[in-house]
Write a protein that holds these residues in place. Structure first.
Motif, short mmCIF file in Angstrom:
data_model
loop_
_atom_site.label_atom_id
_atom_site.label_comp_id
_atom_site.label_asym_id
_atom_site.label_seq_id
_atom_site.Cartn_x
_atom_site.Cartn_y
_atom_site.Cartn_z
N ALA A 118 0.83 -1.21 0.00
CA ALA A 118 0.00 0.00 0.00
C ALA A 118 0.87 1.26 0.00
O ALA A 118 0.57 2.22 -0.72
CB ALA A 118 -0.93 -0.01 1.21
N ALA A 119 1.92 1.24 0.79
CA ALA A 119 2.81 2.39 0.84
C ALA A 119 3.43 2.66 -0.53
O ALA A 119 3.52 3.81 -0.99
CB ALA A 119 3.91 2.17 1.88
N ASP A 120 3.86 1.60 -1.20
CA ASP A 120 4.44 1.74 -2.53
C ASP A 120 3.42 2.30 -3.52
O ASP A 120 3.75 3.16 -4.35
CB ASP A 120 4.95 0.38 -3.01
CG ASP A 120 5.56 0.45 -4.40
OD1 ASP A 120 6.60 1.12 -4.56
OD2 ASP A 120 4.99 -0.15 -5.34
N GLN A 121 2.19 1.87 -3.41
CA GLN A 121 1.14 2.31 -4.33
C GLN A 121 0.77 3.77 -4.09
O GLN A 121 0.53 4.52 -5.06
CB GLN A 121 -0.07 1.39 -4.20
CG GLN A 121 0.20 0.01 -4.77
CD GLN A 121 -0.60 -1.09 -4.11
OE1 GLN A 121 -1.26 -0.89 -3.08
NE2 GLN A 121 -0.55 -2.29 -4.69
N SER A 145 -5.38 8.56 -14.51
CA SER A 145 -5.88 7.18 -14.48
C SER A 145 -4.93 6.28 -13.69
O SER A 145 -5.37 5.43 -12.90
CB SER A 145 -6.04 6.66 -15.92
OG SER A 145 -6.45 5.30 -15.91
N ASN A 146 -3.63 6.45 -13.88
CA ASN A 146 -2.66 5.67 -13.12
C ASN A 146 -2.77 5.95 -11.63
O ASN A 146 -2.70 5.04 -10.79
CB ASN A 146 -1.24 5.99 -13.59
CG ASN A 146 -0.92 5.38 -14.94
OD1 ASN A 146 -1.59 4.47 -15.40
ND2 ASN A 146 0.12 5.89 -15.59
N ALA A 147 -2.94 7.24 -11.30
CA ALA A 147 -3.07 7.63 -9.88
C ALA A 147 -4.30 6.98 -9.26
O ALA A 147 -4.25 6.49 -8.12
CB ALA A 147 -3.14 9.15 -9.76
N GLN A 148 -5.40 6.96 -9.99
CA GLN A 148 -6.61 6.30 -9.49
C GLN A 148 -6.37 4.81 -9.24
O GLN A 148 -6.80 4.26 -8.22
CB GLN A 148 -7.75 6.47 -10.50
CG GLN A 148 -8.31 7.86 -10.60
CD GLN A 148 -9.38 7.96 -11.68
OE1 GLN A 148 -9.09 7.74 -12.86
NE2 GLN A 148 -10.59 8.26 -11.28
N ALA A 153 -5.73 0.47 -5.42
CA ALA A 153 -5.01 -0.74 -5.02
C ALA A 153 -4.53 -0.64 -3.57
O ALA A 153 -4.55 -1.63 -2.83
CB ALA A 153 -3.83 -0.99 -5.96
N ALA A 154 -4.10 0.55 -3.17
CA ALA A 154 -3.65 0.75 -1.79
C ALA A 154 -4.80 0.50 -0.81
O ALA A 154 -4.63 -0.16 0.23
CB ALA A 154 -3.11 2.17 -1.61
N LEU A 155 -5.97 1.01 -1.15
CA LEU A 155 -7.13 0.82 -0.29
C LEU A 155 -7.49 -0.67 -0.20
O LEU A 155 -7.86 -1.17 0.88
CB LEU A 155 -8.32 1.62 -0.81
CG LEU A 155 -9.56 1.72 0.08
CD1 LEU A 155 -9.21 2.32 1.44
CD2 LEU A 155 -10.63 2.55 -0.60
#
Length: 214
Positions: A118-121, A145-148, A153-155
């Motif tokens: 999650a931290a990496d994402q 879109s990449n940021a979303q 994925a982190a969530l």
């Protein structure tokens, strides 16, 4: 002293009393007020508006009314919260908060990995949003879109961590948890993960708003 002399000295000191400068009063820049209100208005669109505003309002000057920058700052604040959480998990795994055995230990190991992901994402989310205002066209769409994708994925990883500890609690309650302090660890971890998820949810909402609000 005669009445005339008393009156003279009274008038002599009057200018020093009435000409004293007024006490300074705190002032706030109108532009800073505007930037703060901008953050308030954007945070009102998130699931946890009070947390959003309290965690981001101190960055009003740096954000300067920029929605992409606000989303990037929210990602960075979220990343800081994840780091604090991971430090706590590391302490538990080292036995700093008591003995953790059986499924609780396994869940901690899995959670450490999931929160590392999650931290990496979230870090990748922040990088995608850096300088996005200077871009145009499809490059903006691609970066947002990449940021979303990264923030979503982190969530998901954070939810996986808490799900693992819900399973620990269920196993402990029916006596199949393998011993240890599963219930206590589950309560502690789930409470902390929930808070991290709130930060992540807010950051994701701000990233999503870039699609329509940039």
């Amino acid at each position: 002293m005669t009445p005339t002399a008393t009156l003279f000295f009274s008038f002599l000191f009057l200018p020093f009393v009435y000409c004293a400068p007024p006490l300074a009063t705190p002032t706030t820049s109108p532009s800073l007020n505007g930037h703060t209100q901008f953050i308030r208005s954007r945070c009102n669109l998130t699931h946890y508006p009070d947390l959003c505003f309290s965690s981001l309002s101190s960055y009003a000057a740096a954000v300067s009314g920029s929605l992409p920058e606000l989303a990037r700052v929210a990602a960075n604040v979220t990343l800081a919260r994840i780091h604090v959480f991971r430090t706590h998990v590391s302490a538990l795994r080292r036995g700093g908060s008591g003995e953790v055995l059986g499924r609780a230990a396994a869940a901690l190991r899995d959670c450490a990995e999931q929160m590392g992901d999650a931290a990496d994402q979230v870090y990748r989310t922040s990088n995608e949003l850096r300088g996005v205002e200077a871009l145009v066209g499809m490059e903006v769409t691609w970066r947002v879109s990449n940021a979303q994708t990264w923030m979503s994925a982190a969530l998901t990883n954070e939810e996986s961590c808490s799900d693992g500890f819900h399973e620990v609690a269920a196993a402990s309650s029916d006596g199949s948890g393998g011993g240890g302090s599963g219930i206590d660890v589950e309560t502690d971890i789930c409470r902390r993960v929930m808070r991290v998820k709130q930060y992540t949810s807010n950051a994701l909402a701000l990233v999503n708003s870039l699609v329509d609000g940039r």
